[in-house]
Design a protein around this motif. Structure first.
Motif, short mmCIF file in Angstrom:
data_model
loop_
_atom_site.label_atom_id
_atom_site.label_comp_id
_atom_site.label_asym_id
_atom_site.label_seq_id
_atom_site.Cartn_x
_atom_site.Cartn_y
_atom_site.Cartn_z
N ILE A 60 0.83 -1.21 0.00
CA ILE A 60 0.00 0.00 0.00
C ILE A 60 0.87 1.26 0.00
CG2 ILE A 60 -1.58 1.41 1.39
CD1 ILE A 60 -2.89 -1.22 2.29
N SER A 61 1.91 1.28 0.82
CA SER A 61 2.74 2.47 0.93
C SER A 61 3.46 2.78 -0.38
CB SER A 61 3.78 2.31 2.05
OG SER A 61 4.69 1.28 1.75
N ASN A 62 3.86 1.76 -1.09
CA ASN A 62 4.54 1.97 -2.37
C ASN A 62 3.57 2.32 -3.49
OD1 ASN A 62 7.47 1.55 -1.91
ND2 ASN A 62 6.78 -0.43 -1.15
N ARG A 63 2.38 1.75 -3.43
CA ARG A 63 1.36 2.11 -4.42
C ARG A 63 0.95 3.56 -4.23
NH1 ARG A 63 -3.84 -1.13 -3.54
NH2 ARG A 63 -4.16 0.47 -1.96
N LYS A 64 0.92 3.97 -2.96
CA LYS A 64 0.54 5.33 -2.62
C LYS A 64 1.55 6.35 -3.09
CE LYS A 64 -0.74 8.11 1.42
NZ LYS A 64 -0.91 8.10 2.88
#
Length: 206
Positions: free
Chosen positions: A199-203
């Motif tokens: 999630i953090s990298n997609r964000k």
């Protein structure tokens, strides 16, 4: 170069997957012995703890060939988790104090993990549990502020299963179920970590 930089963002997930593979391989090398049967042969998934794989000898007294592999696995996992805590704090937490709490308590918790197979097992287990609870509380706070309710609930479940794991471990009447609860804690916490890493990298994809 761009591909490599992108890959580095997923080091926590890569490290966790490597750890799982190493865990399974090491379990096949474990000579035997568990809390249920000291003379048993092989690794019993219902009655052996992860730390049994890191002992010099199996609980049955036979030389443990899994030890160096298991220690390598825990070092990879710990390194991956420390990277994760720093990534998480930088991506999700804006408050300076809480950002430091997540990084410091996370690092302290994970740094104690390699020593749970030593003579300081009980002390390190307590340090890991307390520091782990603090870092998860900080992460839950950050997830709440970032409006990620599902991941926040998973974090609460992680705290509960850490508490349950300790309750079972220190209760003579329930310790027989400790290894199963420990594996459940591993599955939940590592799944949560992978989810947050993704999630953090997609964000942050430009």
């Amino acid at each position: 170069m761009i591909y490599l930089k992108g890959l580095l963002k997923f080091l926590p997930t890569i490290g966790i997957l490597l750890f799982i593979g190493i865990y399974i391989y090491a379990s096949k090398l474990y000579p035997g012995g568990s809390q249920a049967d000291l003379n048993a042969v092989g690794f019993d998934w219902s009655n052996n703890y992860w730390c049994n794989l890191m002992l010099e000898n199996g609980l049955n007294g036979v030389k443990n060939k899994a030890q160096p592999i298991a220690i390598t696995g825990i070092i990879i996992l710990c390194s991956s988790m420390i990277i994760f805590f720093f990534q998480f704090a930088n991506h999700f937490e804006k408050h300076r104090m809480w950002k430091m709490i997540i990084k410091i308590s996370g690092t302290l918790a994970i740094s104690s993990a390699p020593f749970i197979f030593s003579e300081y097992h009980d002390i390190m287990t307590s340090v890991l549990s307390i520091s782990g609870t603090v870092v998860i509380i900080g992460m839950i706070r950050a997830l709440y502020n970032n409006q990620l309710p599902f991941m926040m609930v998973m974090g609460i479940c992680c705290i509960l299963i850490i508490g349950l794991n300790n309750f079972f471990y220190y209760n003579e009447n329930l310790i027989q179920y400790g290894p199963i609860v420990q594996k459940g804690a591993f599955i939940l916490i590592l799944s949560w970590t992978i989810g947050l890493n993704l999630i953090s990298n997609r964000k942050n994809v430009p």
